[in-house]
Scaffold this active site. Structure first.
Site, short mmCIF file in Angstrom:
data_model
loop_
_atom_site.label_atom_id
_atom_site.label_comp_id
_atom_site.label_asym_id
_atom_site.label_seq_id
_atom_site.Cartn_x
_atom_site.Cartn_y
_atom_site.Cartn_z
CG ASN A 117 -1.73 1.24 1.36
OD1 ASN A 117 -1.79 2.05 0.43
ND2 ASN A 117 -2.38 1.42 2.51
CD1 TRP A 118 3.67 1.20 -2.81
CD2 TRP A 118 3.66 2.39 -4.71
NE1 TRP A 118 4.50 0.56 -3.70
CE2 TRP A 118 4.51 1.26 -4.87
CE3 TRP A 118 3.50 3.26 -5.77
CZ2 TRP A 118 5.20 1.02 -6.06
CZ3 TRP A 118 4.18 3.01 -6.95
CH2 TRP A 118 5.02 1.90 -7.09
N GLY B 116 2.74 2.42 10.95
CA GLY B 116 3.74 3.49 10.86
C GLY B 116 4.45 3.77 12.17
CD GLU C 242 -2.90 5.55 6.71
OE1 GLU C 242 -2.88 5.55 5.46
OE2 GLU C 242 -2.01 5.03 7.40
N GLY D 67 3.09 -1.11 4.27
CA GLY D 67 3.07 0.32 3.95
C GLY D 67 4.48 0.81 3.67
N GLY D 68 5.09 1.45 4.66
CA GLY D 68 6.39 2.10 4.50
C GLY D 68 7.44 1.25 3.80
#
Ligand code: 13P
Length: 259
Positions: free
Chosen positions: A11-12, A171, A96, A232-233
Site C-alpha cells: 500500500n503506497w 507506521g 486512514e 506500507g512504509g
C-alpha cells in the site's frame, strides 16, 4: 499446512511516482513468485502500472473505491472504472480513510458490494486503535467491523480478503507480536465462519498489516492463520518489498492452493 496461498500487498498510500513505478516494475518483472503479490499505487498510476505488469503475476490494485457507480460525485472513481483500467483488487476501509475521510462500516459495506459486483477482490481493512487495544476491546471492535461490512454480501465464487491492521501498529515501528496476530486472526476466521460458512471462510485470506518489514515478515507468516501481509512504509523501497515477497515465497510450499 496453510490451505490459502499467501497474499503480499503493497500500500503506497500518498507516495510514489513514475520513478518508483519504473523501479518496482523492473524489479518484479525479473522474478517468479509462488505467492500472490499486489501493489496499490495512487489512483492515477494504476492504468500505467497495470499495462506494464500485464504479463506478470503481479496484481495492481487501488487504495479506495467510490461507493457510487456513476453520476454527480465529483472526485470519485467507481469499481467498474477501476476494473476497466486493469485494477484487480481494492483496499476498503483503511484506518486512514476511516479517520481522515470519515468512512465507516456502512460505507465499507456498500464499497465491498460494488467491488464484488465489478469482479474485483475487496481487501477489507479492520483494526482497533491504541485506546481500544489497551481497554481489551479489540475483538469487540473487530466483531462490529466484520458484521457491518460483510453481512449479506454475496461472495459465491468471489475472492475477498481481510486485512487486520491494528491502528497503533501502523507506521509506529511497533508491529503486533506474531502470537497476538495469530490469536486475532483465529478470531476473525471464526467470525467469518459465522457470517458466511466454514467452506467460504477457508477461502478468505486474512492478512496482517502494521510496521511489517523484512525482519518480522517471516515470523508473522509462520503463524497458521496469517495468510499474508499488507505493507506500507517498507513497500516504498522495491528492494525491501521484494525481499519480503521472497521470504513469503521461501516458506510457501510448491503446491496448488484453493485460492
Ligand atoms: P506501515 O507498514 O507503514 O506500518 O503501514 C501499514 C499500512 O497501513 C498498510 O496499509
Amino acid at each position: 499446512m496453510k490451505t490459502r496461498s499467501p497474499l503480499i500487498v503493497a500500500n503506497w498510500k500518498l507516495n510514489g511516482g513514475t520513478d518508483l513505478i519504473c523501479t518496482s516494475v523492473a524489479s518484479f518483472l525479473r522474478q517468479k513468485f509462488r505467492v500472490q503479490i499486489g501493489i496499490a499505487p495512487p489512483y492515477v498510476y494504476i492504468s500505467n502500472m497495470a499495462n506494464f505488469l500485464r504479463n506478470s503475476q503481479i496484481m495492481v490494485g487501488s487504495q479506495n473505491v467510490s461507493k457510487f457507480e456513476s453520476g454527480a460525485f465529483t472526485g470519485e472513481t467507481s469499481a467498474q472504472m477501476l476494473k476497466e483500467v486493469g485494477c484487480q483488487f481494492c483496499l476498503i476501509g483503511h484506518s486512514e480513510r476511516r479517520q481522515v475521510f470519515l468512512e465507516n462500516n456502512a460505507s465499507c459495506h456498500t464499497k465491498v458490494a460494488s467491488t464484488l459486483a465489478a469482479g474485483l477482490m475487496p481487501i477489507i481493512c479492520i483494526g482497533e486503535n491504541a485506546q481500544q487495544h489497551e481497554l481489551g476491546l479489540t475483538k469487540h471492535i473487530l466483531y462490529r467491523q466484520l458484521q457491518e461490512s460483510l453481512l449479506g454480501q454475496n461472495i459465491k465464487n468471489k475472492q475477498i480478503a481481510i486485512a487486520y491492521e491494528p491502528i497503533w501498529a501502523i507506521g509506529s515501528g511497533k508491529a503486533a507480536t506474531p502470537e497476538s496476530v495469530q490469536d486475532v486472526h483465529e478470531y476473525i476466521f471464526n467470525e467469518l465462519c459465522t457470517i458466511f460458512d466454514e467452506e467460504s471462510a477457508k477461502n478468505i485470506r486474512i492478512i496482517y498489516g502494521g510496521s511489517v518489514n523484512k525482519n518480522n515478515a517471516a515470523q508473522l507468516l509462520a503463524m497458521p492463520n496469517v495468510d499474508g501481509l499488507l505493507v506500507g512504509g517498507a513497500s516504498l523501497d522495491p528492494e525491501h518489498f521484494s525481499e519480503i515477497c521472497a521470504l513469503a515465497n521461501q516458506i510457501t510450499p510448491e503446491v496448488e492452493f484453493n485460492s
